[in-house]
Scaffold this active site. Structure first.
Site, PDB file in Angstrom:
ATOM      1  N   TYR A   1      28.953 -25.498 -34.062  1.00  0.00           N
ATOM      2  CA  TYR A   1      28.334 -24.519 -34.960  1.00  0.00           C
ATOM      3  C   TYR A   1      28.052 -25.193 -36.289  1.00  0.00           C
ATOM      4  O   TYR A   1      28.889 -25.942 -36.805  1.00  0.00           O
ATOM      5  CB  TYR A   1      29.282 -23.332 -35.168  1.00  0.00           C
ATOM      6  CG  TYR A   1      28.782 -22.303 -36.164  1.00  0.00           C
ATOM      7  CD1 TYR A   1      27.703 -21.478 -35.851  1.00  0.00           C
ATOM      8  CD2 TYR A   1      29.389 -22.151 -37.410  1.00  0.00           C
ATOM      9  CE1 TYR A   1      27.244 -20.523 -36.756  1.00  0.00           C
ATOM     10  CE2 TYR A   1      28.935 -21.197 -38.319  1.00  0.00           C
ATOM     11  CZ  TYR A   1      27.862 -20.390 -37.986  1.00  0.00           C
ATOM     12  OH  TYR A   1      27.409 -19.447 -38.890  1.00  0.00           O
TER      13      TYR A   1
ATOM     14  N   ASP B   1      28.924 -32.982 -39.437  1.00  0.00           N
ATOM     15  CA  ASP B   1      29.118 -31.723 -40.148  1.00  0.00           C
ATOM     16  C   ASP B   1      30.615 -31.507 -40.280  1.00  0.00           C
ATOM     17  O   ASP B   1      31.293 -31.098 -39.351  1.00  0.00           O
ATOM     18  CB  ASP B   1      28.448 -30.576 -39.379  1.00  0.00           C
ATOM     19  CG  ASP B   1      28.649 -29.232 -40.069  1.00  0.00           C
ATOM     20  OD1 ASP B   1      29.280 -29.204 -41.151  1.00  0.00           O
ATOM     21  OD2 ASP B   1      28.188 -28.211 -39.529  1.00  0.00           O
TER      22      ASP B   1
ATOM     23  N   LYS C   1      33.864 -24.964 -47.063  1.00  0.00           N
ATOM     24  CA  LYS C   1      35.215 -24.407 -46.904  1.00  0.00           C
ATOM     25  C   LYS C   1      36.232 -24.951 -47.921  1.00  0.00           C
ATOM     26  O   LYS C   1      36.220 -24.526 -49.060  1.00  0.00           O
ATOM     27  CB  LYS C   1      35.666 -24.571 -45.444  1.00  0.00           C
ATOM     28  CG  LYS C   1      34.715 -23.802 -44.500  1.00  0.00           C
ATOM     29  CD  LYS C   1      35.221 -23.547 -43.125  1.00  0.00           C
ATOM     30  CE  LYS C   1      34.334 -22.524 -42.438  1.00  0.00           C
ATOM     31  NZ  LYS C   1      33.408 -23.050 -41.452  1.00  0.00           N
TER      32      LYS C   1
HETATM   33  C1  LIG Z   1      31.841 -22.717 -41.389  1.00  0.00           C
HETATM   34  C2  LIG Z   1      30.926 -23.787 -40.919  1.00  0.00           C
HETATM   35  C3  LIG Z   1      29.571 -23.827 -41.299  1.00  0.00           C
HETATM   36  C4  LIG Z   1      28.923 -22.739 -42.095  1.00  0.00           C
HETATM   37  O1  LIG Z   1      29.473 -22.623 -43.368  1.00  0.00           O
HETATM   38  P1  LIG Z   1      29.230 -21.235 -44.192  1.00  0.00           P
HETATM   39  O2  LIG Z   1      29.898 -21.502 -45.491  1.00  0.00           O
HETATM   40  O3  LIG Z   1      29.869 -20.172 -43.361  1.00  0.00           O
HETATM   41  O4  LIG Z   1      27.766 -21.052 -44.310  1.00  0.00           O
HETATM   42  C5  LIG Z   1      28.812 -24.909 -40.903  1.00  0.00           C
HETATM   43  N1  LIG Z   1      29.344 -25.892 -40.172  1.00  0.00           N
HETATM   44  C6  LIG Z   1      30.629 -25.887 -39.771  1.00  0.00           C
HETATM   45  C7  LIG Z   1      31.159 -27.024 -38.974  1.00  0.00           C
HETATM   46  C8  LIG Z   1      31.466 -24.820 -40.125  1.00  0.00           C
HETATM   47  O5  LIG Z   1      32.723 -24.812 -39.715  1.00  0.00           O
END
Ligand SMILES: *Cc1c(COP(=O)(O)O)cnc(C)c1O
Length: 431
Positions: A145, A240, A268
């Site tokens: 994701y 990511d 995060k």
């Molecule tokens: C949480 C997350 C996102 C999205 O971040 P948001 O702050 O919710 O937009 C993208 N990539 C990864 C790997 C994530 O865990």
């Protein structure tokens, strides 16, 4: 049964205001029973809901709160900064401070840019990868994701390495056609995709520690294989690290595995519980970004001083000696206790873990590395376990596909008590 009377009332009201009563879908408790708990406050590893129920929190706002709730250093940084105003739309020295703190402790990137969410970081960095390589297609992995940007809301079509099909209404097919979706842990699929779309692929985006659809731990050799394929084909390797950055090590999974990607995104933990995302790369790549280069990206609240202050305070705690070793050790004791209990009773259950991340799998497979290796039918067991744990004062993210997080505020003693409660709940699920 714990009372959810106030949460239920608030949820009814919320449903008249927001689609599904929430501002982010997983919060709606669709995968588990009952109304979502409305949270009134958090302190350390605990949260309290609007009915006064107290829980040990393993959701931790989905990862950002690596120090737990209301950490004094973070709180004080926010309060003292906010006293001078909330936003200026002009540079502040707090941006320099957080940027320097990150870059001094991260050998994988030379420059960084702050944005306001993980989604925004990924979306911007994808544009950067395309602008830098002058190529349009990207490779993504089924089961990873990356936030809700159009080109990433794409799932696998049929066949090994195919154009994706959008996983959300509202994403034009023309966009999803630029995203090639491949399974994780499958070298052949990568080789086929790279061969088929030779010289068209800008980047390969992966969660080096896929933790948004179960915890699909990849082998280091596989990540190294991706690194090699990217290097050989002029493709940018994009980690990511929105979830793994500052979580498994200060410099994230890149440091954990010792593999250097070309572009990295963070989110995060980086904002200490405030909305911050970031992307980083080499000088050469980052200098393609406006106002130096011709890849445009901007933000009214980017580098917000209050959020920067929270990030600085949190990351300084993470830089203390043995912070990550201690996180991992406490998590391991907790997970081992539950796994030993489940194994001795031959339950179809195992917790997978890395660093301070864990995932409850109703499975006996030695490893689960691909999205389609998760048996959706087991989510019913998760639902039962979830309800039992709530009754015992343990709060998890309300879906069996989500991972749990241990924070610095989860002491060994609390974790030991929680492990006993997990074991008792498992005995009930498998009774
Ligand atoms: C949480 C997350 C996102 C999205 O971040 P948001 O702050 O919710 O937009 C993208 N990539 C990864 C790997 C994530 O865990």
């Amino acid at each position: 049964m714990i009372s959810r009377k106030n949460s239920e009332q608030l949820f009814e009201k919320a449903k008249t205001l927001f689609p599904g009563g929430v501002n982010s879908p997983v919060r709606a408790f669709k995968s588990v029973d009952g109304a979502p708990l409305f949270i009134a406050k958090g302190d350390g590893c605990h949260i309290w809901d609007e009915d006064g129920n107290k829980f040990v929190d393993f959701c931790c706002s989905w990862g950002p709160l690596i120090l737990g709730h209301n950490h004094p250093a973070v709180r004080e940084a926010i309060v003292s900064t906010v006293a001078n105003g909330t936003s200026f739309g002009a540079p502040t020295k707090l941006e320099n401070e957080l940027g320097a703190l990150i870059l001094a402790n991260n050998p994988f990137i030379d420059k960084i840019r702050f944005v306001s969410s993980g989604t925004e970081a990924v979306m911007s960095a994808i544009r950067l990868a395309r602008g830098y390589t002058k190529r349009d297609k990207i490779i993504k992995f089924d089961g990873c994701y990356h936030g809700h940007a159009d080109s990433l809301l794409v799932k696998a079509g049929s066949g090994l390495a195919t154009f994706g099909t959008s996983s959300s209404a509202g994403v034009p097919e023309a966009f999803s056609k630029e995203t090639i979706v491949v399974p994780l842990n499958d070298e052949q699929a990568i080789l086929e995709a790279v061969k088929k779309y030779k010289d068209q692929i800008a980047c390969m985006i992966i969660e080096p520690i896929p933790a948004n659809n179960g915890l699909l731990l990849q082998k280091k050799e596989y990540l190294q294989f991706l690194r090699n394929v990217c290097t050989e084909n002029g493709i940018l390797l994009f980690f990511d690290e929105v979830i793994s950055g500052f979580r498994v090590a200060f410099a994230g999974a890149a440091a954990y595995y010792g593999i250097k990607p070309d572009i990295i995104t963070y989110g995060k933990i980086i904002g200490g519980g405030m909305p911050v995302g970031a992307y980083g790369a080499s000088h050469q790549i980052m200098d393609c970004i406006s106002p130096v280069g011709n890849v445009y990206q901007a933000g009214t609240l980017s580098g917000n001083p209050v959020a920067m202050a929270a990030g600085i305070a949190q990351l300084n705690e993470c830089l203390k000696p043995d912070f990550y070793k201690d996180q991992e050790n406490r998590t391991k004791l907790f997970v081992d206790k539950i796994n030993t209990h489940a194994k001795a009773r031959n339950y179809t259950f195992e917790i997978f873990t890395i660093g301070s991340i864990f995932w409850l799998a109703f499975s006996k497979k030695e490893a689960i590395r691909k999205a389609d290796e998760i048996d959706g039918a087991t989510m019913n067991d998760f639902k039962k376990l979830y309800a039992l744990l709530l009754e015992k004062g343990i709060y998890l993210g309300p879906s069996g596909y989500e991972v749990g997080f241990v924070s610095a505020a989860h002491t060994a003693e609390i974790l030991n008590t929680c492990a006993d409660k997990f074991c008792a709940a498992l005995d009930e699920v498998f009774a």
